[in-house]
Design an enzyme around this catalytic site. Structure first.
Site, PDB file in Angstrom:
ATOM      1  N   HIS A  14       0.848  -1.197   0.000  1.00  0.00           N
ATOM      2  CA  HIS A  14       0.000   0.000   0.000  1.00  0.00           C
ATOM      3  C   HIS A  14       0.881   1.243   0.000  1.00  0.00           C
ATOM      4  O   HIS A  14       2.100   1.173   0.176  1.00  0.00           O
ATOM      5  CB  HIS A  14      -0.983   0.003   1.178  1.00  0.00           C
ATOM      6  CG  HIS A  14      -0.362   0.134   2.531  1.00  0.00           C
ATOM      7  ND1 HIS A  14      -1.103   0.369   3.658  1.00  0.00           N
ATOM      8  CD2 HIS A  14       0.926   0.060   2.974  1.00  0.00           C
ATOM      9  CE1 HIS A  14      -0.309   0.428   4.716  1.00  0.00           C
ATOM     10  NE2 HIS A  14       0.917   0.244   4.327  1.00  0.00           N
ATOM     11  N   CYS A  23       5.898   6.594   4.566  1.00  0.00           N
ATOM     12  CA  CYS A  23       4.689   5.831   4.227  1.00  0.00           C
ATOM     13  C   CYS A  23       4.153   6.150   2.834  1.00  0.00           C
ATOM     14  O   CYS A  23       3.353   5.390   2.299  1.00  0.00           O
ATOM     15  CB  CYS A  23       3.593   6.088   5.255  1.00  0.00           C
ATOM     16  SG  CYS A  23       3.995   5.458   6.890  1.00  0.00           S
ATOM     17  N   HIS A  67      -1.483 -10.495  -1.442  1.00  0.00           N
ATOM     18  CA  HIS A  67      -0.642 -10.163  -2.593  1.00  0.00           C
ATOM     19  C   HIS A  67      -1.319  -9.169  -3.548  1.00  0.00           C
ATOM     20  O   HIS A  67      -1.222  -9.292  -4.760  1.00  0.00           O
ATOM     21  CB  HIS A  67      -0.200 -11.431  -3.329  1.00  0.00           C
ATOM     22  CG  HIS A  67       0.857 -12.165  -2.568  1.00  0.00           C
ATOM     23  ND1 HIS A  67       0.558 -13.012  -1.529  1.00  0.00           N
ATOM     24  CD2 HIS A  67       2.208 -12.143  -2.684  1.00  0.00           C
ATOM     25  CE1 HIS A  67       1.688 -13.500  -1.037  1.00  0.00           C
ATOM     26  NE2 HIS A  67       2.710 -12.989  -1.708  1.00  0.00           N
ATOM     27  N   GLU A 112       0.578  -4.616  11.304  1.00  0.00           N
ATOM     28  CA  GLU A 112       1.416  -4.418  10.120  1.00  0.00           C
ATOM     29  C   GLU A 112       2.864  -4.770  10.404  1.00  0.00           C
ATOM     30  O   GLU A 112       3.658  -4.910   9.496  1.00  0.00           O
ATOM     31  CB  GLU A 112       1.289  -3.006   9.580  1.00  0.00           C
ATOM     32  CG  GLU A 112       1.798  -1.918  10.469  1.00  0.00           C
ATOM     33  CD  GLU A 112       1.748  -0.564   9.794  1.00  0.00           C
ATOM     34  OE1 GLU A 112       2.775   0.139   9.851  1.00  0.00           O
ATOM     35  OE2 GLU A 112       0.716  -0.213   9.201  1.00  0.00           O
TER      36      GLU A 112
END
Length: 123
Positions: A14, A23, A67, A112
């Site tokens: 992401h 990020c 994925h 995460e």
């Protein structure tokens, strides 16, 4: 009140904006997911719900995420695929699949990394 927990995982990439420069780069995580369901009554078999039913539903949701580039998924069209929004997506998806009376998603935690997670408590 009874609460059951199912653990699962998926890998996905992401990009997050407005969070910090690091990020904003395309990056991925090996996400760990904890899903909790709760209810007040046991069924005639003496269980809240068969673990296998919830595991099957969670696996279905994980296949949608595994994925993938999360930013491209329809659910994240208007929201960032943050840990928080992933927990919301998983909770809502699972609740739609549960067909057991009185059984509701009580919380979802998305990890995460080994030391960073977000937990969503549906109202």
């Amino acid at each position: 009140m009874f609460e059951l927990k199912i653990l699962n995982h998926f890998s996905a990439a992401h990009q997050l904006t407005m969070v910090g420069e690091k990020c904003e780069n395309l990056h991925g995580h090996n996400w760990r997911v904890e899903v909790y369901v709760k209810g007040e009554r046991l069924n005639e078999a003496g269980v809240l719900v068969d673990f296998g039913i919830i595991k099957t539903h969670v696996k279905t949701i994980m296949k949608r995420l595994d994925h993938k580039f999360l930013n491209e998924l329809p659910f994240f069209e208007n929201d960032q695929p943050s840990s928080e929004n992933l927990a919301i997506y998983i909770a809502k998806s699972l609740q739609e699949m549960i067909d057991e009376p009185g059984v509701v998603v009580s919380r979802v935690t998305t990890w995460e990394s080994d030391n960073a997670c977000a937990t969503y408590y549906p109202q």
